[in-house]
Design a protein around this motif. Structure first.
Motif, PDB file in Angstrom:
ATOM      1  N   ASN A 196      65.596  47.134  42.478  1.00  0.00           N
ATOM      2  CA  ASN A 196      64.196  47.253  42.119  1.00  0.00           C
ATOM      3  C   ASN A 196      64.667  46.674  40.349  1.00  0.00           C
ATOM      4  O   ASN A 196      65.171  47.522  39.706  1.00  0.00           O
ATOM      5  N   VAL A 197      63.958  45.756  39.940  1.00  0.00           N
ATOM      6  CA  VAL A 197      63.956  45.366  38.637  1.00  0.00           C
ATOM      7  C   VAL A 197      62.715  45.664  37.748  1.00  0.00           C
ATOM      8  O   VAL A 197      61.654  45.411  38.238  1.00  0.00           O
ATOM      9  N   GLU A 198      62.859  46.465  36.779  1.00  0.00           N
ATOM     10  CA  GLU A 198      61.694  46.651  35.939  1.00  0.00           C
ATOM     11  C   GLU A 198      62.312  46.399  34.614  1.00  0.00           C
ATOM     12  O   GLU A 198      62.757  47.421  33.736  1.00  0.00           O
ATOM     13  N   PHE A 199      62.628  45.223  34.318  1.00  0.00           N
ATOM     14  CA  PHE A 199      63.196  44.874  32.985  1.00  0.00           C
ATOM     15  C   PHE A 199      62.615  45.695  31.706  1.00  0.00           C
ATOM     16  O   PHE A 199      61.752  45.903  31.613  1.00  0.00           O
ATOM     17  N   PRO A 200      63.716  46.359  31.043  1.00  0.00           N
ATOM     18  CA  PRO A 200      65.147  46.163  31.175  1.00  0.00           C
ATOM     19  C   PRO A 200      65.975  46.992  32.262  1.00  0.00           C
ATOM     20  O   PRO A 200      66.974  47.000  32.312  1.00  0.00           O
ATOM     21  N   ALA A 201      65.208  47.803  32.911  1.00  0.00           N
ATOM     22  CA  ALA A 201      65.845  48.685  33.844  1.00  0.00           C
ATOM     23  C   ALA A 201      66.138  48.098  35.263  1.00  0.00           C
ATOM     24  O   ALA A 201      65.299  47.441  35.711  1.00  0.00           O
ATOM     25  N   VAL A 202      67.267  48.348  35.817  1.00  0.00           N
ATOM     26  CA  VAL A 202      67.395  47.910  37.264  1.00  0.00           C
ATOM     27  C   VAL A 202      68.052  48.946  37.997  1.00  0.00           C
ATOM     28  O   VAL A 202      68.906  49.562  37.478  1.00  0.00           O
ATOM     29  N   THR A 203      67.541  49.170  39.101  1.00  0.00           N
ATOM     30  CA  THR A 203      67.967  50.163  40.111  1.00  0.00           C
ATOM     31  C   THR A 203      68.419  49.881  41.255  1.00  0.00           C
ATOM     32  O   THR A 203      67.550  48.893  41.848  1.00  0.00           O
ATOM     33  N   LEU A 204      69.512  50.393  41.868  1.00  0.00           N
ATOM     34  CA  LEU A 204      69.915  49.890  43.181  1.00  0.00           C
ATOM     35  C   LEU A 204      69.715  51.215  44.001  1.00  0.00           C
ATOM     36  O   LEU A 204      69.962  52.369  43.896  1.00  0.00           O
ATOM     37  N   PHE A 205      69.330  50.651  45.370  1.00  0.00           N
ATOM     38  CA  PHE A 205      69.086  51.591  46.433  1.00  0.00           C
ATOM     39  C   PHE A 205      70.342  50.907  47.753  1.00  0.00           C
ATOM     40  O   PHE A 205      70.046  49.950  47.967  1.00  0.00           O
ATOM     41  N   VAL A 206      71.087  51.932  48.017  1.00  0.00           N
ATOM     42  CA  VAL A 206      71.886  51.568  49.016  1.00  0.00           C
ATOM     43  C   VAL A 206      71.685  52.664  50.157  1.00  0.00           C
ATOM     44  O   VAL A 206      71.975  53.792  50.088  1.00  0.00           O
ATOM     45  N   ASP A 207      71.187  52.223  51.272  1.00  0.00           N
ATOM     46  CA  ASP A 207      70.764  53.016  52.569  1.00  0.00           C
ATOM     47  C   ASP A 207      69.862  54.201  52.128  1.00  0.00           C
ATOM     48  O   ASP A 207      69.987  55.387  52.570  1.00  0.00           O
ATOM     49  N   GLY A 208      68.739  53.727  51.234  1.00  0.00           N
ATOM     50  CA  GLY A 208      67.721  54.814  50.601  1.00  0.00           C
ATOM     51  C   GLY A 208      68.203  55.624  49.651  1.00  0.00           C
ATOM     52  O   GLY A 208      67.592  56.476  49.009  1.00  0.00           O
ATOM     53  N   VAL A 209      69.537  55.699  48.916  1.00  0.00           N
ATOM     54  CA  VAL A 209      69.869  56.626  48.033  1.00  0.00           C
ATOM     55  C   VAL A 209      69.972  55.538  46.609  1.00  0.00           C
ATOM     56  O   VAL A 209      70.448  54.637  46.839  1.00  0.00           O
ATOM     57  N   THR A 210      69.472  56.475  45.451  1.00  0.00           N
ATOM     58  CA  THR A 210      69.607  55.813  44.437  1.00  0.00           C
ATOM     59  C   THR A 210      71.015  55.747  43.525  1.00  0.00           C
ATOM     60  O   THR A 210      71.644  56.642  43.770  1.00  0.00           O
ATOM     61  N   TYR A 211      71.107  54.446  43.164  1.00  0.00           N
ATOM     62  CA  TYR A 211      72.301  54.507  42.367  1.00  0.00           C
ATOM     63  C   TYR A 211      72.142  53.702  40.904  1.00  0.00           C
ATOM     64  O   TYR A 211      71.447  52.667  40.733  1.00  0.00           O
ATOM     65  N   GLU A 212      72.503  54.261  39.842  1.00  0.00           N
ATOM     66  CA  GLU A 212      72.288  53.620  38.511  1.00  0.00           C
ATOM     67  C   GLU A 212      73.578  52.829  38.280  1.00  0.00           C
ATOM     68  O   GLU A 212      74.743  53.333  38.661  1.00  0.00           O
ATOM     69  N   PRO A 213      73.614  51.633  37.685  1.00  0.00           N
ATOM     70  CA  PRO A 213      74.683  50.946  37.129  1.00  0.00           C
ATOM     71  C   PRO A 213      75.721  51.543  36.065  1.00  0.00           C
ATOM     72  O   PRO A 213      75.481  52.579  35.365  1.00  0.00           O
ATOM     73  N   TYR A 214      77.095  51.593  36.565  1.00  0.00           N
ATOM     74  CA  TYR A 214      78.028  52.074  35.668  1.00  0.00           C
ATOM     75  C   TYR A 214      78.518  51.434  34.669  1.00  0.00           C
ATOM     76  O   TYR A 214      78.956  51.881  33.541  1.00  0.00           O
ATOM     77  N   LEU A 215      77.969  50.158  34.504  1.00  0.00           N
ATOM     78  CA  LEU A 215      78.191  49.279  33.365  1.00  0.00           C
ATOM     79  C   LEU A 215      77.054  48.203  33.238  1.00  0.00           C
ATOM     80  O   LEU A 215      76.632  47.563  34.315  1.00  0.00           O
ATOM     81  N   VAL A 216      76.603  48.251  32.096  1.00  0.00           N
ATOM     82  CA  VAL A 216      75.483  47.075  31.753  1.00  0.00           C
ATOM     83  C   VAL A 216      75.803  46.337  30.572  1.00  0.00           C
ATOM     84  O   VAL A 216      76.225  46.770  29.379  1.00  0.00           O
ATOM     85  N   THR A 217      76.125  44.921  30.690  1.00  0.00           N
ATOM     86  CA  THR A 217      76.629  44.117  29.618  1.00  0.00           C
ATOM     87  C   THR A 217      75.416  43.353  29.099  1.00  0.00           C
ATOM     88  O   THR A 217      74.316  42.865  29.889  1.00  0.00           O
ATOM     89  N   ASP A 218      75.331  43.176  27.748  1.00  0.00           N
ATOM     90  CA  ASP A 218      74.169  42.499  27.134  1.00  0.00           C
ATOM     91  C   ASP A 218      74.459  40.821  27.066  1.00  0.00           C
ATOM     92  O   ASP A 218      75.740  40.589  26.936  1.00  0.00           O
ATOM     93  N   ASP A 219      73.513  40.187  26.867  1.00  0.00           N
ATOM     94  CA  ASP A 219      73.652  38.667  26.595  1.00  0.00           C
ATOM     95  C   ASP A 219      72.500  38.010  25.917  1.00  0.00           C
ATOM     96  O   ASP A 219      71.452  38.648  26.248  1.00  0.00           O
TER      97      ASP A 219
END
Length: 887
Positions: A445-468
């Motif tokens: 799910n992208v709500e820029f600048p936030a990005v959320t990952l769901f794996v099998d319905g469970v939420t995971y936040e990124p452990y690393l975010v790099t800028d460019d």
């Protein structure tokens, strides 16, 4: 002489009342120690008060020390008035166990200006801290009156059980237990300083069935326990514990609901006292579909069923003339209609430009099923699932989703026109699921600048975010690729790079919206799993919990009988009406706890299987009028005609021993109700000409249903998971219209319907729409199609539908002729027909006097526009030969 004495007396009197000029002085703080049950406090520094008025009597002497403090059980005594020495004593018994420390205020007072004590002065306030020293007055006491344990013969235990004593003394020296000792001599046991008892040799049940030993304890002051404690250790014979009364195979019949797996199973523990049992039941379904038995509807149908927002684009659809970019990819067939694509590092597909969403905005969703394992080599290459890159000239990646060293990375480079600052561009997740070679459902799910990952319905936040930096705008077209990344620039020959190794299914992208947790859970939900029947009958000490997929069940309890009862209620359930047949493996592990031990019995694991039997073969049948004759004016009118108005959709299965758990059922045909997921109406022959004709369904026909529709010049498709009745209603409202019917003699359509994404398909129902012109002779067609033998018979009045039954009463009143036509006789047949005719239209109404043969005929007499009259006889349309004209 007298005067002199008087003067002297007067001088002495004045001095006596003016000498107390100074206050006494003491230290600012004191620290003292008193041993409990003693009365003298040892102070540091000693208690001494000084007065600068010394050696003047009274004014230079110390008369008292006063203590200020709430309930301080102390008093200060002056030992020497001249020297100011004092001593601090306990005014009552001091007990370390009641209070270890005291703090109070002390002041010194001088004796004033004379014997009366008038004009006395007091010192400043000093703080006194007193610590109470402990004496070893209490003996250790054991927490239990009796300790019991059991051991199995032939084993050496690190700890059979632990005894524990405690001491009431307040100090660490006397309150801690420093040693335990076995008082009973000649026993094969030893005890450590923590109270753990172990056996020093292997015990034999035949030699000694139980031991009784006495144990004592010592505190760190070497004071022995007042009373020793008894320890009873029972020796159990060698036993083969394990589960008994279970079957290696359990057959599951589709449609039977919940099926008990172990109705007679019980745990044999050889009678030993247990403190707890933990049982883990695992249902292994990774080989079924995408990790378990899920609905195999198309991605669009599933999203509609789960209430997902519309507007998603399927990037891995089934190959077809309109979706041919997946035709070269490898598919994994034999997966119960699941559309699975395998990528072996050599395949990729370019998505056509007209399919690619052009504006993802700040909100969008990417979803896919993925099965992926570790990549070979120490430094693995990137493996791209989805990549949007420059088509030519340059090699910029605008957005991509790839796996690198078992990390999932999502790249999103915004255009310079959208943002012009350093912004988040790469989002990294490190999860075990990425490389465990199992199916998982990923949603980004992208709500820029936030990005959320769901794996099998469970939420995971990124452990690393790099800028460019954002990408500068250019006129270079982009290419969206699945299974690799397209490199169209900076090399001599454009090619695919960063190939993916693994399996993908249901890869979609939805611009402008993000997916909700509820929808995500619905899309990845398993339809099979473990269950527990009759929860209310379980014992109170039983605890159980499932994993989210209900493929793992953990049951815990303190009593073996309660565990046995709970295990008999463990069941398998599959809520699909037509589940995927085959084996599901069961793996049961058991951990038994004994008193004072983590584990004391080794319970062998159980390996069994659930065999899901094949569901009864389903047959979907479409029946109704296969020819429709309408005057040209009807096709030209605004509503057009409804070709499938008389349509019926039914579904049947062969009933017998294997259907729905029914037993003692006579084999035969049984009608069942279930859902459909699409019905396609295709145009046979030339495609529709949008300039003069249309095939469409009004939006109102889909309201209140889980249906949607798309149409083209090739036909119309109605899709969505819904009941057969709703599909029947929707198809009946499909309208065909032609603005120039004079150029048309007939139109042919083909209707097919599906359940479970093509796993079960209906017959091909062909329908011909014939246009009635002024001078065309039309043969009557029996619109009551013969019902298939496997359908449940439904009796309707025999009725031949009129070709102009749509006409109003006013129009029918304009009919000019009513002619009784010929009667045709043949052996066993008798038809009498009445025709209502006018110059352009006619209507058949028929009655049949005998049904002994299908060779029935009817006669029609009609008037041509020129005024002549002709008879026409035709055989029953169920018969293949044509009728013979009669005069």
């Amino acid at each position: 002489m007298g005067d002199s004495n008087i003067y002297g007396s007067s001088f002495f009197f004045t001095f006596f009342f003016t000498v107390n000029k100074h206050k006494p002085w003491i230290e600012t703080s004191y620290h003292g120690v008193i041993t409990e049950n003693m009365d003298t406090v040892l102070l540091d520094p000693p208690l001494v008060a000084l007065d600068k008025d010394a050696p003047v009597p009274y004014a230079g002497e110390i008369c008292a020390f006063k203590i200020y403090g709430q309930d301080a059980p102390f008093e200060a005594v002056v030992l020497n008035r001249t020297s100011g020495e004092g001593v601090l004593k306990a005014s009552s018994a001091v007990d370390c166990e009641s209070q270890k420390e005291y703090t109070f205020i002390i002041q010194a007072y001088d004796c004033g200006a004379g014997p009366s004590g008038a004009d006395w002065k007091k010192s400043h306030k000093a703080v006194v801290h007193i610590q109470v020293d402990d004496i070893n007055e209490f003996s250790p006491v054991f927490r239990e009156l009796l300790y019991k344990a059991s051991v199995t013969e032939g084993k050496i235990y690190d700890s059979i059980l632990q005894v524990e004593a405690w001491d009431q003394d307040c100090s660490p020296q006397y309150s801690q237990i420093c040693n335990y000792e076995i008082v009973t001599t000649g026993t094969p046991f030893a005890i450590d300083r923590n109270g753990n008892i172990r056996n020093t040799e292997r015990l034999s049940y035949d030699k000694e069935q139980s031991y009784k030993i006495m144990v004592t304890a010592f505190d760190c002051g070497q004071k022995r326990a007042k009373e020793d404690v008894a320890v009873h250790i029972d020796v159990k014979p060698v036993c083969k514990p394990g589960w008994q009364g279970w079957n290696k195979r359990v057959d599951y019949e589709p449609g039977t609901g919940s099926k008990q797996l172990f109705p007679k199973m019980h745990l044999e523990t050889c009678g030993g006292p247990l403190s707890g049992v933990r049982v883990t039941v695992e249902l292994q379904t990774s080989h079924i579909g995408k990790g378990c038995d899920r609905e195999t509807y198309s991605e669009k149908s599933l999203q509609k069923l789960c209430g997902a927002a519309s507007g998603s684009t399927d990037l891995l659809p089934a190959p077809s003339p309109s979706t041919n970019w997946t035709a070269s990819l490898l598919t994994d067939s034999g997966r119960d209609s699941d559309l699975i694509y395998r990528f072996d590092g050599r395949q990729a597909a370019n998505v056509p430009d007209h399919v690619v969403p052009q504006n993802l905005t700040d909100q969008f969703t990417i979803a896919t099923w993925m099965k992926h394992g570790p990549s070979p080599g120490v430094r693995a290459e990137k493996e791209t699932l989805l990549c949007n890159s420059d088509k030519t000239e340059m090699n910029r990646h605008h957005y991509s989703l790839y796996v690198h060293n078992c990390r999932l990375v999502f790249l999103l480079r915004r255009d310079f026109t959208q943002v012009d600052t350093f912004r988040p561009a790469e989002f990294h997740w490190k999860l075990e699921q990425i490389c465990d070679k199992e199916w998982h459902y990923y949603v980004i799910n992208v709500e820029f600048p936030a990005v959320t990952l769901f794996v099998d319905g469970v939420t995971y936040e990124p452990y690393l975010v790099t800028d460019d930096w954002p990408i500068h705008t250019s006129k270079i077209d982009t290419q969206l690729t699945v299974g690799a990344c397209w490199q169209g620039g900076e090399i001599a020959t454009p090619r695919f790079t960063q190939y993916f190794h693994g399996s993908l299914s249901g890869l979609t992208i939805r611009p402008g919206r993000i997916e909700t947790q509820k929808v995500i859970s619905c899309l990845q939900a398993c339809k099979e799993g473990l269950d527990i029947n009759s929860l209310e009958s379980l014992a109170k000490d039983i605890k159980f919990h499932f994993n989210p997929a209900q493929s793992v069940l953990v049951v815990e309890g303190e009593d073996v009988d309660s565990i046995n009862t709970a295990m008999t209620k463990v069941s398998y359930i599959n809520s699909r009406q037509f589940p995927t047949p085959g084996l599901r493996r069961l793996h049961i592990t058991t951990t038994v706890q004994c008193y004072g031990e983590d584990t004391c019995l080794s319970i062998p694991d159980i390996k069994a299987v659930v065999m899901v039997l094949p569901p009864s073969e389903l047959r979907i049948t479409i029946a109704g009028s296969n020819r429709l004759v309408r005057p040209a004016s009807d096709l030209r009118g605004p509503p057009g005609v409804a070709p499938f108005k008389e349509l019926h959709i039914t579904s049947t299965v062969m009933k017998g021993d294997s259907f729905g758990g029914l037993t003692n059922v006579v084999p035969g045909v049984m009608e069942v109700m279930h859902n459909l997921d699409y019905c396609d109406i295709l145009v046979i022959g030339e495609e529709l000409d949008p300039e003069r004709e249309s095939l469409e369904i009004h939006h109102s026909a889909l309201l209140g249903k889980h249906l949607d529709a798309t149409n083209s010049t090739s036909g119309i498709s109605i899709y969505g998971v819904d009941s057969m009745a709703h599909y029947e209603q929707a198809v009946r409202q499909v309208r065909y219209r032609n603005w120039q019917p004079d150029l048309l003699s007939e139109r042919k359509f083909r209707l097919t319907c599906s359940e479970l994404n093509g796993r079960y398909t209906s017959n091909e129902f062909n329908l011909e729409v014939s246009v009635l012109h002024h001078s065309v002779h039309v043969e009557h067609v029996n619109h009551m199609a013969a019902q298939p033998q496997y359908m449940r018979p439904v009796h309707h009045p025999l009725m031949i539908h009129s070709v102009n039954s749509h006409m109003s009463g006013k129009t029918q009143a304009q009919l000019k002729y009513l002619i009784h036509i010929c009667q045709i006789c043949s052996p066993g047949h008798r038809w009498t027909s009445h025709i209502k005719v006018k110059e352009k239209d006619f209507l058949f109404s028929s009655s049949r006097s005998s049904t002994s043969s299908s060779h029935s005929s009817y006669c029609g007499l009609y008037r041509r526009p020129g005024g002549d009259r002709r008879d026409r006889c035709v055989q029953d349309p169920c018969h293949t030969s044509r009728g013979v004209p009669r005069r």
